[in-house]
Design a protein around this motif. Structure first.
Motif, mmCIF file in Angstrom:
data_model
loop_
_atom_site.group_PDB
_atom_site.id
_atom_site.type_symbol
_atom_site.label_atom_id
_atom_site.label_comp_id
_atom_site.label_asym_id
_atom_site.label_seq_id
_atom_site.Cartn_x
_atom_site.Cartn_y
_atom_site.Cartn_z
ATOM 1 N N PHE A 34 40.303 42.579 46.800
ATOM 2 C CA PHE A 34 41.574 43.291 46.906
ATOM 3 C C PHE A 34 42.301 43.338 45.552
ATOM 4 N N VAL A 35 42.271 42.235 44.819
ATOM 5 C CA VAL A 35 42.932 42.222 43.518
ATOM 6 C C VAL A 35 42.217 43.163 42.553
ATOM 7 N N PHE A 67 43.304 46.566 43.364
ATOM 8 C CA PHE A 67 44.699 46.767 42.981
ATOM 9 C C PHE A 67 44.828 47.106 41.505
ATOM 10 N N PHE A 68 44.049 46.460 40.653
ATOM 11 C CA PHE A 68 44.153 46.668 39.210
ATOM 12 C C PHE A 68 43.161 47.715 38.692
#
Length: 85
Positions: free
Chosen positions: A79-80, A83-84
């Motif tokens: 997920f991170v 996100f980035f």
């Protein structure tokens, strides 16, 4: 009050630079997180096996706890990353 928008202009650049720095460091951090997750999973497996062989009644709760932690350690880095990206 008229100078306030001028000072706020640098914030977008700072956030952009921070996101770029995080992108640069994220792949090694993700690898370390997965290694730590593997170690914690191995230790958790040994604890579950020890409880199971001793006939402890609390084995199901232990399995669910470590299973949830392993799923968390696998899903959060993805997920991170998304996100980035």
């Amino acid at each position: 009050m008229a100078l306030t928008p001028i000072f706020a202009q640098g914030g977008a650049t700072a956030i952009s630079n921070a996101a770029s720095d995080i992108r640069d460091y994220w792949d090694p951090i993700k690898l370390i997180l997965k290694a730590v997750g593997g170690l914690v999973g191995f230790i958790g497996g040994l604890r579950v096996y020890n409880k199971w062989t001793n006939g402890d009644q609390d084995v199901n709760k232990e399995i669910l706890g470590y299973g949830g932690a392993m799923i968390f350690l696998i899903v959060v880095p993805e997920f991170v990353t998304a996100f980035f990206a």
